[in-house]
Scaffold this motif. Structure first.
Motif, PDB file in Angstrom:
ATOM      1  N   TYR A  81      35.230  39.198 -10.129  1.00 49.23           N
ATOM      2  CA  TYR A  81      35.965  40.031 -11.087  1.00 49.23           C
ATOM      3  C   TYR A  81      34.986  40.819 -11.939  1.00 49.23           C
ATOM      4  CZ  TYR A  81      39.527  36.680  -9.692  1.00 49.23           C
ATOM      5  OH  TYR A  81      40.369  35.897  -8.966  1.00 49.23           O
ATOM      6  N   ALA A  82      34.068  41.498 -11.257  1.00 49.56           N
ATOM      7  CA  ALA A  82      32.971  42.184 -11.950  1.00 49.56           C
ATOM      8  C   ALA A  82      33.471  43.191 -12.985  1.00 49.56           C
ATOM      9  CB  ALA A  82      32.076  42.886 -10.929  1.00 49.56           C
ATOM     10  N   GLY A  83      34.606  43.823 -12.711  1.00 53.53           N
ATOM     11  CA  GLY A  83      35.130  44.811 -13.648  1.00 53.53           C
ATOM     12  C   GLY A  83      35.995  44.228 -14.744  1.00 53.53           C
ATOM     13  N   HIS A  84      36.289  42.925 -14.659  1.00 48.26           N
ATOM     14  CA  HIS A  84      37.186  42.295 -15.643  1.00 48.26           C
ATOM     15  C   HIS A  84      36.668  40.895 -15.981  1.00 48.26           C
ATOM     16  CE1 HIS A  84      40.098  45.513 -14.726  1.00 48.26           C
ATOM     17  NE2 HIS A  84      39.816  45.286 -13.457  1.00 48.26           N
ATOM     18  N   VAL A  85      35.378  40.789 -16.251  1.00 51.41           N
ATOM     19  CA  VAL A  85      34.768  39.486 -16.498  1.00 51.41           C
ATOM     20  C   VAL A  85      35.398  38.810 -17.710  1.00 51.41           C
ATOM     21  CG1 VAL A  85      32.640  38.317 -17.164  1.00 51.41           C
ATOM     22  CG2 VAL A  85      32.582  40.062 -15.391  1.00 51.41           C
ATOM     23  N   ALA A  86      35.537  39.546 -18.813  1.00 55.34           N
ATOM     24  CA  ALA A  86      36.056  38.948 -20.044  1.00 55.34           C
ATOM     25  C   ALA A  86      37.493  38.466 -19.870  1.00 55.34           C
ATOM     26  CB  ALA A  86      35.971  39.954 -21.188  1.00 55.34           C
ATOM     27  N   MET A  87      38.331  39.272 -19.211  1.00 54.36           N
ATOM     28  CA  MET A  87      39.719  38.875 -19.025  1.00 54.36           C
ATOM     29  C   MET A  87      39.825  37.667 -18.091  1.00 54.36           C
ATOM     30  SD  MET A  87      42.799  39.106 -19.837  1.00 54.36           S
ATOM     31  CE  MET A  87      42.701  40.573 -20.870  1.00 54.36           C
ATOM     32  N   ALA A  88      39.039  37.647 -17.018  1.00 57.49           N
ATOM     33  CA  ALA A  88      39.045  36.498 -16.114  1.00 57.49           C
ATOM     34  C   ALA A  88      38.619  35.235 -16.856  1.00 57.49           C
ATOM     35  CB  ALA A  88      38.112  36.754 -14.930  1.00 57.49           C
ATOM     36  N   THR A  89      37.614  35.363 -17.706  1.00 52.59           N
ATOM     37  CA  THR A  89      37.156  34.222 -18.489  1.00 52.59           C
ATOM     38  C   THR A  89      38.215  33.790 -19.493  1.00 52.59           C
ATOM     39  OG1 THR A  89      34.893  35.058 -18.275  1.00 52.59           O
ATOM     40  CG2 THR A  89      35.273  33.351 -19.924  1.00 52.59           C
ATOM     41  N   GLY A  90      38.943  34.752 -20.076  1.00 54.79           N
ATOM     42  CA  GLY A  90      40.011  34.427 -21.016  1.00 54.79           C
ATOM     43  C   GLY A  90      41.131  33.642 -20.359  1.00 54.79           C
ATOM     44  N   VAL A  91      41.510  34.055 -19.152  1.00 52.08           N
ATOM     45  CA  VAL A  91      42.551  33.330 -18.414  1.00 52.08           C
ATOM     46  C   VAL A  91      42.082  31.917 -18.097  1.00 52.08           C
ATOM     47  CG1 VAL A  91      43.853  33.253 -16.256  1.00 52.08           C
ATOM     48  CG2 VAL A  91      43.576  35.420 -17.472  1.00 52.08           C
ATOM     49  N   TYR A  92      40.824  31.809 -17.677  1.00 50.25           N
ATOM     50  CA  TYR A  92      40.239  30.498 -17.374  1.00 50.25           C
ATOM     51  C   TYR A  92      40.269  29.595 -18.606  1.00 50.25           C
ATOM     52  CZ  TYR A  92      36.306  27.214 -16.880  1.00 50.25           C
ATOM     53  OH  TYR A  92      35.504  26.109 -16.882  1.00 50.25           O
ATOM     54  N   SER A  93      39.841  30.135 -19.754  1.00 53.81           N
ATOM     55  CA  SER A  93      39.840  29.359 -20.997  1.00 53.81           C
ATOM     56  C   SER A  93      41.254  28.935 -21.379  1.00 53.81           C
ATOM     57  CB  SER A  93      39.207  30.187 -22.122  1.00 53.81           C
ATOM     58  OG  SER A  93      39.336  29.542 -23.361  1.00 53.81           O
ATOM     59  N   GLY A  94      42.219  29.854 -21.214  1.00 54.80           N
ATOM     60  CA  GLY A  94      43.593  29.521 -21.528  1.00 54.80           C
ATOM     61  C   GLY A  94      44.128  28.395 -20.663  1.00 54.80           C
ATOM     62  N   HIS A 217      48.515  18.972 -36.945  1.00 56.07           N
ATOM     63  CA  HIS A 217      47.408  19.866 -37.308  1.00 56.07           C
ATOM     64  C   HIS A 217      46.436  20.015 -36.143  1.00 56.07           C
ATOM     65  CE1 HIS A 217      48.058  18.766 -41.836  1.00 56.07           C
ATOM     66  NE2 HIS A 217      49.000  19.570 -41.366  1.00 56.07           N
ATOM     67  N   LEU A 218      46.133  18.907 -35.480  1.00 56.87           N
ATOM     68  CA  LEU A 218      45.222  18.967 -34.337  1.00 56.87           C
ATOM     69  C   LEU A 218      45.842  19.766 -33.192  1.00 56.87           C
ATOM     70  CD1 LEU A 218      42.567  18.116 -33.024  1.00 56.87           C
ATOM     71  CD2 LEU A 218      43.700  16.015 -32.268  1.00 56.87           C
ATOM     72  N   PHE A 219      47.150  19.588 -32.988  1.00 61.92           N
ATOM     73  CA  PHE A 219      47.828  20.345 -31.934  1.00 61.92           C
ATOM     74  C   PHE A 219      47.769  21.844 -32.227  1.00 61.92           C
ATOM     75  CE2 PHE A 219      51.633  22.349 -30.151  1.00 61.92           C
ATOM     76  CZ  PHE A 219      51.509  22.006 -28.819  1.00 61.92           C
ATOM     77  N   ILE A 220      47.971  22.216 -33.502  1.00 60.80           N
ATOM     78  CA  ILE A 220      47.867  23.631 -33.888  1.00 60.80           C
ATOM     79  C   ILE A 220      46.465  24.150 -33.600  1.00 60.80           C
ATOM     80  CG2 ILE A 220      47.892  25.230 -35.849  1.00 60.80           C
ATOM     81  CD1 ILE A 220      50.067  23.457 -37.102  1.00 60.80           C
ATOM     82  N   PHE A 221      45.462  23.376 -33.997  1.00 61.60           N
ATOM     83  CA  PHE A 221      44.064  23.765 -33.807  1.00 61.60           C
ATOM     84  C   PHE A 221      43.758  24.019 -32.335  1.00 61.60           C
ATOM     85  CE2 PHE A 221      39.671  22.375 -32.913  1.00 61.60           C
ATOM     86  CZ  PHE A 221      38.967  23.307 -33.659  1.00 61.60           C
ATOM     87  N   GLN A 222      44.213  23.135 -31.476  1.00 59.26           N
ATOM     88  CA  GLN A 222      43.899  23.264 -30.046  1.00 59.26           C
ATOM     89  C   GLN A 222      44.824  24.261 -29.356  1.00 59.26           C
ATOM     90  OE1 GLN A 222      44.065  19.145 -28.718  1.00 59.26           O
ATOM     91  NE2 GLN A 222      41.858  18.921 -29.017  1.00 59.26           N
ATOM     92  N   GLY A 223      46.097  24.273 -29.737  1.00 57.29           N
ATOM     93  CA  GLY A 223      47.059  25.107 -29.029  1.00 57.29           C
ATOM     94  C   GLY A 223      46.895  26.593 -29.276  1.00 57.29           C
ATOM     95  N   ILE A 224      46.566  26.989 -30.501  1.00 55.68           N
ATOM     96  CA  ILE A 224      46.448  28.415 -30.809  1.00 55.68           C
ATOM     97  C   ILE A 224      45.276  29.038 -30.060  1.00 55.68           C
ATOM     98  CG2 ILE A 224      44.910  28.214 -32.800  1.00 55.68           C
ATOM     99  CD1 ILE A 224      47.962  30.554 -32.401  1.00 55.68           C
ATOM    100  N   GLY A 225      44.351  28.188 -29.593  1.00 59.17           N
ATOM    101  CA  GLY A 225      43.206  28.694 -28.836  1.00 59.17           C
ATOM    102  C   GLY A 225      43.607  29.377 -27.534  1.00 59.17           C
ATOM    103  N   ILE A 226      44.764  29.022 -26.994  1.00 55.54           N
ATOM    104  CA  ILE A 226      45.236  29.683 -25.765  1.00 55.54           C
ATOM    105  C   ILE A 226      45.441  31.170 -26.027  1.00 55.54           C
ATOM    106  CG2 ILE A 226      47.070  29.771 -24.046  1.00 55.54           C
ATOM    107  CD1 ILE A 226      47.629  26.831 -24.620  1.00 55.54           C
ATOM    108  N   LEU A 227      46.114  31.483 -27.121  1.00 54.01           N
ATOM    109  CA  LEU A 227      46.405  32.875 -27.443  1.00 54.01           C
ATOM    110  C   LEU A 227      45.131  33.638 -27.821  1.00 54.01           C
ATOM    111  CD1 LEU A 227      48.439  35.128 -27.921  1.00 54.01           C
ATOM    112  CD2 LEU A 227      48.751  34.254 -30.255  1.00 54.01           C
ATOM    113  N   SER A 228      44.313  33.056 -28.692  1.00 58.41           N
ATOM    114  CA  SER A 228      43.101  33.766 -29.124  1.00 58.41           C
ATOM    115  C   SER A 228      42.143  33.995 -27.965  1.00 58.41           C
ATOM    116  CB  SER A 228      42.404  32.987 -30.241  1.00 58.41           C
ATOM    117  OG  SER A 228      41.932  31.729 -29.783  1.00 58.41           O
TER     118      SER A 228
END
Length: 358
Positions: A81-94, A217-228
């Motif tokens: 995904y050479a042209g979309h490295v950041a987006m591919a990484t974002g999906v992976y992180s999510g 609180h912990l769930f909020i901390f971890q869960g919002i990371g999907i969106l960010s």
């Protein structure tokens, strides 16, 4: 003993990560991922039904296999995904965050349904087996391309060039200052995540929240990371560099640290703000590994170095926080140190976000 068992994955990440380059060179990136998936399943099954020895051995096996995936995913993102490295990484992180949250949500109900923790834990051997089948089909699909190019890759001149390149790639990567900037960013953001994941419920409880609310609180901390993590790729090429993305991902953790120090009763707000940072920071860290490697071989080495030393740094975060809690009898001093470390991440973010000219 339970604490040591919990620390094994981070230690495995640190020890195994620099060795992944040898495995990838030996059997290839795709086959390394397939082997890792099978080892994750085997390790998880072993710690479910292998008795006392199986718990320790299985944890080492599956954690080491995860380290292989950690190192090679940025390489795959750069390659496929050479042209979309950041987006591919974002999906992976999510997917990482969603998978973790799903496991945490379902494991206890499954244990109640099936009469114990062993079957519930063994269930998580199934997803890597499913993905292994899909990955094997992917390898078979690409086999014709591999066979067609094999003659070129295995010619004497190609082998000689590859040998010379592999001998010099480690030294070349280690000499680059950018390697250590990426490593520092990886370590600092991982340290912040693991520190808060381990200590946020305790901090909430010390303020006066009950156990269930502290868990929220912990769930909020971890869960919002999907969106960010999915949003931050939009900032990965502002003015031709990654300073904006790295700083945007880092600053909220510093703000959350200050907030927990000065206005602790607003803990839900700081859980949300810190969660925005941890999800985005992981995407930026992995994307920087892919972007700062000049080719696949260099990216593998950079990924191994950054994640090895990065997870060593990360393992010190929760430990240091706990030592300071015990030494001072409260969370104020540990939070001061945590906030300072978050500030250091912001400083490194500005440096690592500028592409190296070397």
């Amino acid at each position: 003993v339970q604490g040591v068992l919990t620390a094994i994955p981070l230690i495995a990440f640190a020890v195994v990560s620099p060795l992944v380059t040898f495995l990838a060179r030996r059997i290839g990136i795709d086959m390394s991922i397939l082997l890792a998936l099978l080892c994750i399943a085997a390790g998880d099954f072993a710690r479910s039904f292998g008795g006392g020895v199986g718990i320790w051995l299985g944890t080492v096996v599956f954690a080491s296999a995860i380290a292989v995936g950690n190192v090679l995913v940025p390489v795959i993102a750069k390659r496929d995904y050479a042209g979309h490295v950041a987006m591919a990484t974002g999906v992976y992180s999510g997917c990482i965050t969603a998978g973790s949250a799903t496991a945490g949500l379902l494991s206890a109900p499954l244990a109640q349904m099936w009469g114990g923790w062993r079957a519930s834990l063994a269930f998580w051997s199934v997803p890597p087996l499913v993905v292994a089948v899909l990955w094997a089909l992917r390898i078979l699909h690409n086999r014709k391309i591999v066979v067609a190019s094999a003659a070129v890759r295995n010619s004497p001149s190609a082998q000689s060039a590859r040998s010379q390149s592999s001998r010099g790639v480690f030294a070349r990567v280690l000499r680059r200052p950018m390697t250590w900037y990426v490593t520092a960013f990886m370590g600092l953001q991982s340290s912040a995540f693991y520190t808060m994941s381990n200590w946020m419920p305790s901090i909430s409880a010390s303020i006066g929240y009950d156990a269930s609310t502290a868990g929220v609180h912990l769930f909020i901390f971890q869960g919002i990371g999907i969106l960010s993590g999915l949003v931050i790729p939009k900032l990965m090429n502002v003015r031709g560099n990654q300073v904006c993305a790295a700083l945007t991902a880092s600053a909220p953790m510093f703000i959350a640290g200050l907030g927990m120090l000065l206005l602790p009763h607003l803990m839900p707000v700081w859980a949300f703000v810190g969660g925005c940072a941890q999800g985005a920071s992981l995407v930026v860290a992995l994307a920087l590994i892919a972007l700062r490697g000049r080719d696949s071989a260099e990216t593998v080495v950079l990924s191994g170095v950054a994640q090895s030393f990065g997870y060593l740094i990360a393992s010190l975060g929760p430990l240091m926080f706990g030592v300071l809690v015990q030494a001072t009898g409260g969370h104020h001093v540990p939070l001061m140190v945590f906030t300072f470390v978050a500030f250091l991440q912001c400083v490194v973010a500005v440096i690592v976000g500028r592409p190296s000219k070397m």
